[in-house]
Motif scaffolding. Structure first.
Motif, short mmCIF file in Angstrom:
data_model
loop_
_atom_site.label_atom_id
_atom_site.label_comp_id
_atom_site.label_asym_id
_atom_site.label_seq_id
_atom_site.Cartn_x
_atom_site.Cartn_y
_atom_site.Cartn_z
N LEU A 174 0.82 -1.22 0.00
CA LEU A 174 0.00 0.00 0.00
C LEU A 174 0.85 1.26 0.00
CD1 LEU A 174 -2.90 -0.71 2.54
CD2 LEU A 174 -3.13 -0.29 0.11
N SER A 175 2.15 1.10 -0.18
CA SER A 175 3.04 2.26 -0.10
C SER A 175 2.92 3.15 -1.32
CB SER A 175 4.49 1.79 0.05
OG SER A 175 4.89 1.12 -1.13
N GLY A 176 2.31 2.63 -2.38
CA GLY A 176 2.18 3.41 -3.61
C GLY A 176 3.41 3.33 -4.47
N GLY A 207 1.76 -2.92 5.46
CA GLY A 207 1.44 -2.66 4.06
C GLY A 207 1.82 -1.27 3.60
N ASN A 208 2.11 -0.38 4.58
CA ASN A 208 2.49 0.99 4.23
C ASN A 208 3.99 1.22 4.25
OD1 ASN A 208 0.22 2.55 3.59
ND2 ASN A 208 -0.42 2.56 5.73
N GLU A 209 4.73 0.15 4.52
CA GLU A 209 6.17 0.29 4.73
C GLU A 209 6.94 0.79 3.51
OE1 GLU A 209 4.35 -2.31 5.19
OE2 GLU A 209 4.55 -2.93 7.27
N ILE A 228 14.27 -5.98 -3.44
CA ILE A 228 13.03 -5.47 -2.86
C ILE A 228 12.23 -6.60 -2.24
CG2 ILE A 228 10.81 -4.37 -3.37
CD1 ILE A 228 12.33 -2.71 -5.48
N VAL A 229 11.86 -6.39 -1.00
CA VAL A 229 11.01 -7.36 -0.32
C VAL A 229 9.63 -6.72 -0.19
CG1 VAL A 229 10.68 -8.73 1.77
CG2 VAL A 229 12.99 -8.19 0.98
N GLU A 230 8.64 -7.34 -0.83
CA GLU A 230 7.30 -6.78 -0.77
C GLU A 230 6.56 -7.27 0.48
OE1 GLU A 230 4.93 -5.95 -4.44
OE2 GLU A 230 6.29 -7.48 -5.21
N ILE A 231 5.84 -6.36 1.08
CA ILE A 231 5.11 -6.71 2.29
C ILE A 231 3.61 -6.67 2.03
CG2 ILE A 231 4.66 -6.08 4.69
CD1 ILE A 231 7.48 -4.90 4.73
N GLU A 232 2.97 -7.79 2.34
CA GLU A 232 1.52 -7.89 2.12
C GLU A 232 0.78 -6.99 3.11
OE1 GLU A 232 -0.08 -9.34 -0.19
OE2 GLU A 232 1.56 -10.45 -1.11
N LYS A 233 -0.46 -6.66 2.74
CA LYS A 233 -1.31 -5.88 3.64
C LYS A 233 -1.78 -6.79 4.77
CE LYS A 233 -3.44 -5.18 -0.09
NZ LYS A 233 -4.22 -4.83 -1.28
N LYS A 234 -1.77 -6.26 5.97
CA LYS A 234 -2.20 -7.04 7.12
C LYS A 234 -3.14 -6.19 7.96
CE LYS A 234 0.90 -10.51 8.98
NZ LYS A 234 2.07 -10.67 9.83
N ILE A 235 -4.19 -6.79 8.41
CA ILE A 235 -5.10 -6.07 9.30
C ILE A 235 -5.19 -6.79 10.64
CG2 ILE A 235 -6.54 -4.99 7.52
CD1 ILE A 235 -8.60 -7.31 8.15
N PHE A 236 -5.59 -6.05 11.64
CA PHE A 236 -5.85 -6.62 12.95
C PHE A 236 -7.32 -6.42 13.24
CE2 PHE A 236 -6.26 -6.22 17.57
CZ PHE A 236 -5.69 -7.42 17.98
N CYS A 237 -8.02 -7.50 13.57
CA CYS A 237 -9.44 -7.39 13.87
C CYS A 237 -9.61 -7.15 15.37
CB CYS A 237 -10.18 -8.64 13.43
SG CYS A 237 -11.92 -8.58 13.90
N GLU A 238 -10.25 -6.05 15.70
CA GLU A 238 -10.44 -5.70 17.12
C GLU A 238 -11.45 -6.64 17.78
OE1 GLU A 238 -8.66 -3.58 18.65
OE2 GLU A 238 -8.08 -1.95 17.28
#
Ligand SMILES: [Zn+2]
Length: 111
Positions: free
Chosen positions: A33-35, A99-101, A61-71
């Motif tokens: 998600l870094s654009g 994902g924003n890294e 380049i190491v790509e990082i997947e988007k990750k979410i945390f469910c509250e």
């Protein structure tokens, strides 16, 4: 091009840390998600590195997947698309935790 200014600041950072020694490798972490488009980032690096201490360096380049945390479930999930709801309970009470890294993981100095 956005990638060019990113490369410029990455190389500046590397110059700061490498102490005028030649660099052989730079590993960069890029979130989905870094654009930043990894392919363009590499291309820009190849052009920009001439006449810098990175002139002989390879960029990895190491790509990082988007990750979410469910509250609600208190769990982490990797997500592929742009649906940020919890894949488990469908809750919208989630936050993005990866994902924003965009940062340099490490640099290798030439012997
Ligand atoms: Zn959930």
């Amino acid at each position: 091009m956005h990638e060019m200014s990113v490369v410029e600041s990455l190389v500046k950072l590397v110059e700061k840390y490498a102490n005028n020694k030649k660099v052989s490798k730079i590993v960069v972490k890029v979130g989905k998600l870094s654009g930043i488009e990894p392919y363009f980032l590499k291309e820009c690096f190849e052009v920009f590195k001439e006449n810098t201490i990175c002139s002989e360096a390879k960029m990895e380049i190491v790509e990082i997947e988007k990750k979410i945390f469910c509250e609600d479930c208190k769990k982490e999930f990797e997500i592929r698309g742009f649906d940020f709801r919890c894949p488990n309970c469908k809750s919208e009470n989630t936050k993005l935790i990866a994902g924003n890294e965009l940062y340099i993981e490490y640099i290798e100095i030439k012997e």
